[in-house]
Design an enzyme around this catalytic site. Structure first.
Site, PDB file in Angstrom:
ATOM      1  N   LYS A   1     -67.432 -42.618 -61.152  1.00  8.12           N
ATOM      2  CA  LYS A   1     -68.288 -43.725 -62.128  1.00  8.12           C
ATOM      3  C   LYS A   1     -67.847 -43.487 -63.550  1.00  8.12           C
ATOM      4  O   LYS A   1     -68.885 -42.644 -63.980  1.00  8.12           O
ATOM      5  CB  LYS A   1     -69.726 -43.623 -61.441  1.00  8.12           C
ATOM      6  CG  LYS A   1     -69.898 -44.406 -60.380  1.00  8.12           C
ATOM      7  CD  LYS A   1     -71.375 -44.045 -59.888  1.00  8.12           C
ATOM      8  CE  LYS A   1     -71.473 -42.956 -58.854  1.00  8.12           C
ATOM      9  NZ  LYS A   1     -72.945 -42.500 -58.587  1.00  8.12           N
TER      10      LYS A   1
ATOM     11  N   GLY B   1     -74.354 -38.569 -54.467  1.00  9.16           N
ATOM     12  CA  GLY B   1     -74.145 -38.959 -53.040  1.00  9.16           C
ATOM     13  C   GLY B   1     -72.937 -38.133 -52.734  1.00  9.16           C
ATOM     14  O   GLY B   1     -72.955 -37.735 -51.392  1.00  9.16           O
TER      15      GLY B   1
HETATM   16  P1  ADP Z   1     -71.126 -38.946 -56.814  1.00 11.81           P
HETATM   17  O1  ADP Z   1     -71.580 -39.818 -55.798  1.00 11.81           O
HETATM   18  O2  ADP Z   1     -71.286 -37.486 -56.252  1.00 11.81           O
HETATM   19  O3  ADP Z   1     -72.325 -38.930 -58.240  1.00 11.81           O
HETATM   20  P2  ADP Z   1     -69.047 -40.499 -57.781  1.00 11.81           P
HETATM   21  O4  ADP Z   1     -69.435 -41.719 -56.764  1.00 11.81           O
HETATM   22  O5  ADP Z   1     -68.856 -40.774 -59.088  1.00 11.81           O
HETATM   23  O6  ADP Z   1     -69.635 -39.138 -57.425  1.00 11.81           O
HETATM   24  O7  ADP Z   1     -67.515 -40.083 -57.323  1.00 11.81           O
HETATM   25  C1  ADP Z   1     -67.076 -39.973 -55.831  1.00 11.81           C
HETATM   26  C2  ADP Z   1     -65.909 -40.557 -55.705  1.00 11.81           C
HETATM   27  O8  ADP Z   1     -64.908 -40.180 -56.571  1.00 11.81           O
HETATM   28  C3  ADP Z   1     -65.300 -39.754 -54.492  1.00 11.81           C
HETATM   29  O9  ADP Z   1     -65.335 -40.889 -53.407  1.00 11.81           O
HETATM   30  C4  ADP Z   1     -64.025 -39.529 -54.823  1.00 11.81           C
HETATM   31  O10 ADP Z   1     -62.763 -39.782 -53.663  1.00 11.81           O
HETATM   32  C5  ADP Z   1     -63.411 -40.100 -55.741  1.00 11.81           C
HETATM   33  N1  ADP Z   1     -62.443 -39.519 -56.784  1.00 11.81           N
HETATM   34  C6  ADP Z   1     -62.676 -38.105 -57.001  1.00 11.81           C
HETATM   35  N2  ADP Z   1     -61.591 -37.879 -58.112  1.00 11.81           N
HETATM   36  C7  ADP Z   1     -60.684 -39.197 -58.013  1.00 11.81           C
HETATM   37  C8  ADP Z   1     -59.601 -39.589 -58.721  1.00 11.81           C
HETATM   38  N3  ADP Z   1     -58.711 -38.539 -59.183  1.00 11.81           N
HETATM   39  N4  ADP Z   1     -59.175 -40.889 -58.529  1.00 11.81           N
HETATM   40  C9  ADP Z   1     -60.116 -41.743 -57.678  1.00 11.81           C
HETATM   41  N5  ADP Z   1     -60.823 -41.447 -57.203  1.00 11.81           N
HETATM   42  C10 ADP Z   1     -61.506 -40.246 -57.368  1.00 11.81           C
HETATM   43 MG    MG Z   2     -70.897 -41.808 -55.364  1.00  8.09          MG
END
Ligand code: ADP
Ligand code: MG
Length: 397
Positions: free
Chosen positions: A198, A348
């Site tokens: 995000k 999440g």
């Molecule tokens: P959280 O839910 O912990 O706040 P986010 O929803 O922001 O985290 O991000 C989680 C997602 O980001 C995961 O599904 C992961 O696959 C994706 N992600 C992490 N690194 C990358 C990347 N380099 N490129 C694309 N997606 C990524």
């Molecule tokens: Mg998330």
């Protein structure tokens, strides 16, 4: 932060209205797929019951249209699960806002679940008349829903102004205590890991955190935006080119605080079958996708983690759902688990990563509130907390 806690209030013989966050994931048939939030909400209910209160509990579930109750968003399955966990029958009360025979009959030791609060018109807009009607049901209002603390709604905010007494439940209080420990007066060095996908929501978090922390680790789409800001190449990786200016401003203002990745695991597509290749950032091709931090970058980050006094973690640093791109997240999760630092983690997907790598019991505090956790990290005032503080200040002053 000063507010009353449920434990400060004598609730014997009182009607206690608990706003919980029971918004659990369900499958298409309506079965609960993960009841963590229900379990996390039990201590407030058990405490109030044990001390002789008559307890009403409500929550939102899903995204119903206000004024149009529907079966799919009913709390009926929650009432059933709550009943199993508490070892009692939990009646579900519909059309509860103005009380009625069920309310007149409530006595010490009773517990009822009030149907989805978002079925009521005016809930999301924090309608004052609605909040006033709800407040009449209670002697004591308890907000235990940290996950919705960033939203001012009738059951999270308005009711707290009008109820005879208003306090935080144990889950809410624990979340706020952990956040205060991490950010208000942290053991130094304080480091934050902000990663995941995000990008635009999280860049404002970074801008606020950059001034508070001693080091700021970036991963995922956020790191890619910083690689661009540092003049590097990212191929067709996830990033937000419009936000490169903001990222560059952070790099310039806080030299050395934000380590920009030097190597990465790349592939041509996001798929379990994709071929993972390790590359130095300067070798990244136009059709590459950066899907994880590389081992040299991870090694440098582990050194920072080992020295940290406090760690705030939001966001997996790679596409950890696919094992080929999970090594960075796994290594950081283990380094955090091994470090002596107090770590608070939230989000999440971050929680899913912590579960996947089996380190949950070695993380200092795991926050249940995704959006509220991020807004707190952004330095924003959480309205549901502010109103409890306001009530406390008025009482003390
Ligand atoms: P959280 O839910 O912990 O706040 P986010 O929803 O922001 O985290 O991000 C989680 C997602 O980001 C995961 O599904 C992961 O696959 C994706 N992600 C992490 N690194 C990358 C990347 N380099 N490129 C694309 N997606 C990524
Ligand atoms: Mg998330």
């Amino acid at each position: 932060m000063s507010f009353l806690r449920l434990s400060d209030i004598d609730v014997r013989g009182k009607r206690v209205f608990i706003r919980a966050d029971l918004n659990v994931p369900q499958d298409d048939a309506g079965s609960i797929t993960d009841d963590t939030r229900i379990r996390a909400s039990l201590p407030a209910m058990r405490d109030a019951l044990a001390r002789g209160a008559a307890v009403m509990v409500t929550s939102h579930l899903g995204r119903p249209k206000e004024g149009q109750p529907n079966e799919a968003d009913s709390l009926a399955p929650i009432a059933e699960r709550l009943g199993e966990l508490l070892g009692r029958t939990v009646p579900l009360i519909r059309d509860w806002v103005d009380g009625g025979p069920w309310h007149a009959a409530l006595k010490s030791g009773d517990l009822v679940l009030l149907e989805n609060c978002r079925f009521n018109k005016g809930e999301k807009a924090d309608s004052e008349p609605l909040a006033q009607r709800m407040a009449k049901l209670a002697d004591v209002y308890v907000n235990d829903a940290f996950g919705t603390a960033h939203r001012a709604e009738a059951t999270t905010h308005g009711i707290a102004r009008y109820a005879p007494a208003a306090c935080a439940g144990p889950l809410m209080a624990a979340e706020l205590d952990a956040l205060a420990k991490a950010l208000a007066n942290p053991a130094r060095p304080l480091m934050a890991i902000v990663a995941g996908s995000k990008v635009s929501t999280k860049l404002s978090v970074l801008t606020h955190l950059a001034q508070k922390v001693d080091s700021l680790i970036v991963g995922g789409g956020i790191a890619n935006t910083f690689i661009l800001a540092a003049g590097g190449r990212i191929g067709k990786s996830l990033a937000e080119p419009e936000l490169v200016g903001e990222a560059k401003a952070i790099l310039d203002k806080y030299p050395g605080k934000v380590p920009v990745p030097i190597d990465a695991v790349v592939a041509k597509e996001i798929a379990a079958s994709a071929k993972a290749t390790l590359k130095a950032v300067e070798d990244i091709a136009a059709d590459d996708l950066i899907l994880d931090l590389g081992p040299e970058t991870v090694m440098a980050l582990k050194t920072i983690i080992a020295k940290a006094g406090t760690i705030v973690w939001n966001g997996p640093v790679g596409v950890f759902e696919l094992d080929a791109f999970g090594e960075g997240t796994k290594a950081l999760a283990n380094a955090i688990a091994e470090s002596k630092a107090f770590c608070i983690a939230g989000g999440g997907d971050t929680l899913a990563a912590i579960a996947k790598y089996g380190v949950a019991d070695r993380i200092g505090y795991i926050s249940t509130g995704g959006g509220a956790f991020l807004e707190f990290l952004e330095g924003k005032t959480l309205p549901a907390v502010a109103i409890l503080e306001g009530r406390f200040a008025a009482r003390a002053g």
